[in-house]
Design a protein around this motif. Structure first.
Motif, short mmCIF file in Angstrom:
data_model
loop_
_atom_site.label_atom_id
_atom_site.label_comp_id
_atom_site.label_asym_id
_atom_site.label_seq_id
_atom_site.Cartn_x
_atom_site.Cartn_y
_atom_site.Cartn_z
N MET A 52 0.83 -1.21 0.00
CA MET A 52 0.00 0.00 0.00
C MET A 52 0.85 1.24 0.00
SD MET A 52 -2.97 -0.27 -0.48
CE MET A 52 -3.35 1.19 -1.35
N ASN A 53 2.15 1.05 0.23
CA ASN A 53 3.01 2.23 0.27
C ASN A 53 3.56 2.57 -1.11
OD1 ASN A 53 2.60 2.34 3.05
ND2 ASN A 53 4.18 0.77 3.34
N LEU A 54 2.99 1.94 -2.12
CA LEU A 54 3.40 2.25 -3.48
C LEU A 54 3.01 3.69 -3.81
CD1 LEU A 54 2.05 -0.91 -5.35
CD2 LEU A 54 4.42 -0.42 -4.78
N THR A 55 3.87 4.41 -4.51
CA THR A 55 3.45 5.72 -5.03
C THR A 55 2.55 5.46 -6.24
OG1 THR A 55 5.26 5.83 -6.59
CG2 THR A 55 5.68 6.72 -4.40
N ASN A 56 1.84 6.52 -6.67
CA ASN A 56 0.96 6.35 -7.82
C ASN A 56 1.72 5.87 -9.04
OD1 ASN A 56 -0.93 7.33 -6.12
ND2 ASN A 56 -1.61 9.01 -7.43
N GLU A 57 2.93 6.40 -9.19
CA GLU A 57 3.73 6.01 -10.36
C GLU A 57 4.10 4.53 -10.30
OE1 GLU A 57 7.80 7.56 -12.35
OE2 GLU A 57 6.69 8.99 -11.11
N GLU A 58 4.53 4.10 -9.11
CA GLU A 58 4.89 2.69 -8.94
C GLU A 58 3.68 1.80 -9.15
OE1 GLU A 58 8.46 3.15 -5.60
OE2 GLU A 58 6.38 2.95 -4.97
N TYR A 59 2.55 2.24 -8.62
CA TYR A 59 1.33 1.43 -8.77
C TYR A 59 0.93 1.32 -10.25
CZ TYR A 59 -3.36 -0.45 -8.15
OH TYR A 59 -4.47 -1.24 -8.23
N GLY A 60 1.03 2.46 -10.96
CA GLY A 60 0.72 2.45 -12.39
C GLY A 60 1.57 1.44 -13.14
N LYS A 61 2.86 1.42 -12.81
CA LYS A 61 3.77 0.49 -13.48
C LYS A 61 3.42 -0.95 -13.12
CE LYS A 61 7.87 3.31 -14.11
NZ LYS A 61 8.97 3.85 -13.31
N TYR A 62 3.10 -1.15 -11.83
CA TYR A 62 2.74 -2.49 -11.37
C TYR A 62 1.49 -2.99 -12.08
CZ TYR A 62 0.27 -5.72 -8.26
OH TYR A 62 -0.46 -6.76 -7.77
N VAL A 63 0.49 -2.08 -12.23
CA VAL A 63 -0.76 -2.46 -12.89
C VAL A 63 -0.51 -2.82 -14.35
CG1 VAL A 63 -2.96 -1.54 -13.73
CG2 VAL A 63 -2.31 -1.23 -11.34
N LYS A 64 0.34 -2.02 -15.00
CA LYS A 64 0.66 -2.30 -16.41
C LYS A 64 1.30 -3.68 -16.55
CE LYS A 64 0.84 1.71 -19.25
NZ LYS A 64 1.29 2.98 -18.70
N ARG A 65 2.20 -3.99 -15.63
CA ARG A 65 2.87 -5.29 -15.67
C ARG A 65 1.89 -6.41 -15.42
NH1 ARG A 65 6.78 -3.54 -12.36
NH2 ARG A 65 5.94 -4.74 -10.62
N HIS A 66 0.95 -6.12 -14.49
CA HIS A 66 0.03 -7.15 -14.03
C HIS A 66 -1.06 -7.44 -15.06
CE1 HIS A 66 -3.10 -9.04 -11.62
NE2 HIS A 66 -2.17 -9.36 -10.75
N ALA A 67 -1.45 -6.39 -15.82
CA ALA A 67 -2.63 -6.51 -16.69
C ALA A 67 -2.46 -7.60 -17.73
CB ALA A 67 -2.90 -5.18 -17.38
N LEU A 68 -3.53 -8.31 -17.98
CA LEU A 68 -3.53 -9.27 -19.07
C LEU A 68 -3.26 -8.50 -20.34
CD1 LEU A 68 -6.90 -10.87 -18.04
CD2 LEU A 68 -4.75 -12.14 -18.10
N PRO A 69 -2.27 -8.90 -21.13
CA PRO A 69 -2.00 -8.15 -22.35
C PRO A 69 -3.05 -8.47 -23.42
CG PRO A 69 -0.53 -10.03 -22.18
CD PRO A 69 -1.40 -10.05 -20.95
N SER A 70 -3.30 -7.51 -24.30
CA SER A 70 -4.17 -7.81 -25.44
C SER A 70 -3.44 -8.83 -26.30
CB SER A 70 -4.42 -6.54 -26.26
OG SER A 70 -5.16 -5.63 -25.52
N PRO A 71 -4.15 -9.82 -26.82
CA PRO A 71 -3.50 -10.81 -27.69
C PRO A 71 -3.17 -10.18 -29.04
CG PRO A 71 -5.86 -11.25 -27.50
CD PRO A 71 -5.57 -10.07 -26.64
N VAL A 72 -2.07 -9.43 -29.11
CA VAL A 72 -1.78 -8.59 -30.28
C VAL A 72 -1.71 -9.40 -31.58
CG1 VAL A 72 -0.21 -6.90 -31.27
CG2 VAL A 72 -0.52 -6.99 -28.80
N VAL A 73 -1.00 -10.53 -31.53
CA VAL A 73 -0.81 -11.29 -32.77
C VAL A 73 -2.14 -11.81 -33.30
CG1 VAL A 73 0.28 -13.33 -33.78
CG2 VAL A 73 1.55 -11.91 -32.17
N LYS A 74 -2.93 -12.41 -32.39
CA LYS A 74 -4.22 -12.96 -32.78
C LYS A 74 -5.13 -11.83 -33.31
CE LYS A 74 -7.77 -14.79 -30.19
NZ LYS A 74 -8.20 -15.22 -28.88
N ASP A 75 -5.19 -10.72 -32.53
CA ASP A 75 -6.02 -9.57 -32.94
C ASP A 75 -5.63 -9.07 -34.32
OD1 ASP A 75 -7.36 -9.62 -30.60
OD2 ASP A 75 -6.51 -7.80 -29.75
N THR A 76 -4.29 -8.97 -34.54
CA THR A 76 -3.81 -8.39 -35.78
C THR A 76 -4.12 -9.29 -36.97
OG1 THR A 76 -2.05 -7.35 -34.50
CG2 THR A 76 -1.80 -7.33 -36.88
#
Lengths: 333, 149, 131
Positions: free
Chosen positions: B1-25
């Protein structure tokens, strides 16, 4: 700050009901709804009116189950996702019950339950109701894109539930034996998330903050509960929340789940991270959870209603989406 | 919980399921390509039945717009688009879908302020910025012409 | 003829695939993609790059929204050749008049005819349900 509120006078849930749309009927919890409509319209011309109709139906079902009439209610606390809370005001006008309109985004169900329990516990009201709803088609139109617009939903997106849940609270008479024993109002937590299609991540820190506060103040342990349900974090937000809590030394077990994940069948329905919206946690709690209480399967649960606070304009203006999480504890006596 | 907003943003980006770019494309390529290939076949047909060579491509666009409008009205376009992504967005059919869908959506708000206003909610910016850039290009073209380039 | 259709498929598909990569990587909203594509079409025409592409791929280049930009630019150039400076303000929309008129008129008509439906529910799934 007041911290965890303990309801000494045992405000009881006298009755509850859940109404849902087609997607909800086909989900995991379809059989727990009192009524579902395959057209999502509930006989109304527009989806906004359909949402109001769901609230009206839900409160009607709950009144019928409890054997009460609208005159027996001293107040209703209600909210929805539409502009200026019109889903509730149009839906509940005809009951003629004193009305409090709430906006807690998707946390409204927990917020309404908490407020109703407070007023009943203090004796201001003998009986109070809490109703909340969301309609996918109304919310899509307001917050995202036109319904027929061809767009691809990213994997982190969630599906606003077409559902409504109603609860009637009164001083304990042993009707259902389920009381609200504790509550903890949430604080607004802004972690700078601007991605509108990742609401789970925007709400997870708020949920983690409320859950952590609850366990450090109450002296309880996560294993003391049969079920700890977050409102609508979805798979993405729920797993973030679990990790955030773990980083603070709070290990959540198998009993930690999420209404948004429970509501739909993730393998068949392709709704990405799961359900969201006021109606999600409201209908899951009013339908599924109350049924499990009645069957004697559970005795003690926590509901952490989670909400993403934003508007279409705030998103366009680039403001971050902040989260809120209200906690209520249900116990069987 | 002591993450700064910037750190949390980066963490969320890492955590997020990526869009299946190859399949989508791949899907976008195949479906978008098919729409264009269909357009080309129509164009040959129109020319074959005696349509002017300048007018045929325009009529192809008009035909595709018609198909897209009907599919949107029947609720089929969004069901295809959830798979096709940019494949149904980028062709002129996507523009037509963006015109029709908010218009249908808002008919309960009335002919003028419902359909009339919302018809342009996505298409408006396209026409606005398209016209703006054509004027900028026009000025450039005119000046170059005056200078005899 | 088959070659022409294949060329349209390849070029049109490629223009869509590029947009898909941009959407997935940048979270750019679809409306912004449409606007960027139209402006890119005007820009590429100004650089003299789009005309050869239209000659090569036909509908593969005119059907995607960059083709809309191409029509805007082509209309502007044509009107300037014909009327001088007046063409700057008269040419663009003239070049795209048919497309815009068709979309607006058909859009309005279909809004009158069709009901609004929940997302991902079409008339087929609705008629199944009433049985």
């Amino acid at each position: 700050m007041a911290g965890v509120i303990k309801f000494g006078n045992k405000p009881e849930i006298l009755a509850s009901s859940a109404v849902g749309g087609d997607t909800e009927a086909k989900g995991n919890l379809g059989k727990y709804f009192d009524m579902t409509d395959p057209t999502d319209r509930f006989g109304k011309k527009t989806f906004e009116q359909a949402e109001s109709e769901m609230q009206r139906l839900a409160l009607n079902f709950a009144l019928k189950k409890s054997g009460l009439t609208p005159d027996d209610l001293d107040a209703v606390f209600a909210g929805d996702l539409m502009n200026q809370c019109t889903g509730s005001s149009y839906g509940l006008a005809e009951f003629g019950v004193p009305f409090f309109g709430l906006y807690g985004a998707c946390s409204t169900a927990a917020e309404g339950l908490m407020l109703a329990a407070m007023t009943v516990n203090c004796g201001y009201f003998e009986r109070a109701a809490s109703v909340s709803s969301s309609h996918n088609s109304a919310a899509e139109r307001q917050f995202r894109f036109p319904l027929g617009y061809g767009c691809q939903r990213p994997p982190t997106s969630q599906w606003t539930a077409t559902a409504s849940g109603a609860f009637i609270l009164g001083l304990c008479s042993g009707e259902t034996g389920v009381v609200l024993s504790e509550a903890l109002p949430g604080k607004i937590v802004d972690k700078g998330i601007t991605d509108q299609s990742n609401m789970g991540a925007a709400m997870a820190p708020a949920a983690a903050s409320t859950i952590h506060r609850y366990f450090s103040e109450s002296g309880m342990h996560p294993d003391d509960f049969d079920l700890i349900l977050t409102g609508d974090l979805g798979q993405e937000g729920h797993s973030i929340c679990r990790e955030l809590l773990l980083s603070q030394g709070l290990r959540m077990g198998e009993n930690f789940s999420d209404c948004g994940i429970l509501l739909y069948d993730s393998e068949v329905q392709d709704l990405h991270c799961g359900g969201s919206g006021c109606g999600c946690s409201a209908s899951v709690t009013a339908g599924y959870v109350m049924k499990k209480f009645a069957e004697g399967k559970i005795k003690n649960i926590l509901l952490i209603g989670t909400g993403a606070l934003m508007s279409p304009s705030s998103v366009l203006q680039g403001l971050a989406v902040s989260g809120i999480a209200h906690l209520v504890r249900f116990s069987k006596i | 919980m002591n993450l700064t907003n910037e750190e949390y943003g980066k963490y969320v980006k890492r955590h997020a399921l990526p869009s299946p770019v190859v399949k989508d494309t791949v899907k976008a390529f195949v479906i978008g390509g098919t729409i264009c290939a269909f357009g080309q076949a129509l164009q040959y047909l129109y020319v074959a039945v005696g349509m002017d060579k300048e007018i045929a491509p325009v009529m192809v666009s008009v035909t595709l717009i018609l198909i897209s409008v009907v599919m949107t009205g029947l609720g089929l376009y969004d069901s295809v688009a959830r798979h096709a992504g940019a494949g149904t967005l980028v062709p002129i059919t996507g523009f037509a879908n963006a015109v029709v869908s908010p218009a249908i959506d808002n008919k309960a708000e009335g002919l003028v302020l419902g359909i009339g206003v919302k018809l342009f909610s996505v298409a408006g910016p396209v026409i606005l910025f398209g016209t703006l850039s054509s004027v900028v290009y026009g000025i450039y073209y005119y000046v170059m012409k005056l200078m005899g380039v | 003829m088959i070659i022409g259709i294949l060329k349209a498929f390849a070029v049109g598909g490629l223009l869509c695939a590029v947009a898909q990569v941009i959407i997935d990587k940048t979270k750019l909203t679809p409306a912004r993609i449409l606007v960027s594509y139209v402006c890119a079409g005007v820009f590429l025409t100004a650089l003299g790059l789009y005309r050869p592409l239209v000659e090569f791929a036909g509908a593969g280049a005119t059907v995607p929204l960059t083709g809309f930009g191409y029509s805007l630019a082509k209309g502007t150039a044509k009107a300037i050749d014909q009327y001088g400076a007046f063409g700057i303000i008269s040419g663009g929309l003239a070049g795209t008049a048919a497309g815009i008129t068709a979309a607006v008129v058909l859009g309005f008509t279909s809004a009158l005819v069709f009901p609004s439906r929940p997302k991902f529910k079409n008339f087929i799934s609705e008629s199944k349900k009433t049985k």
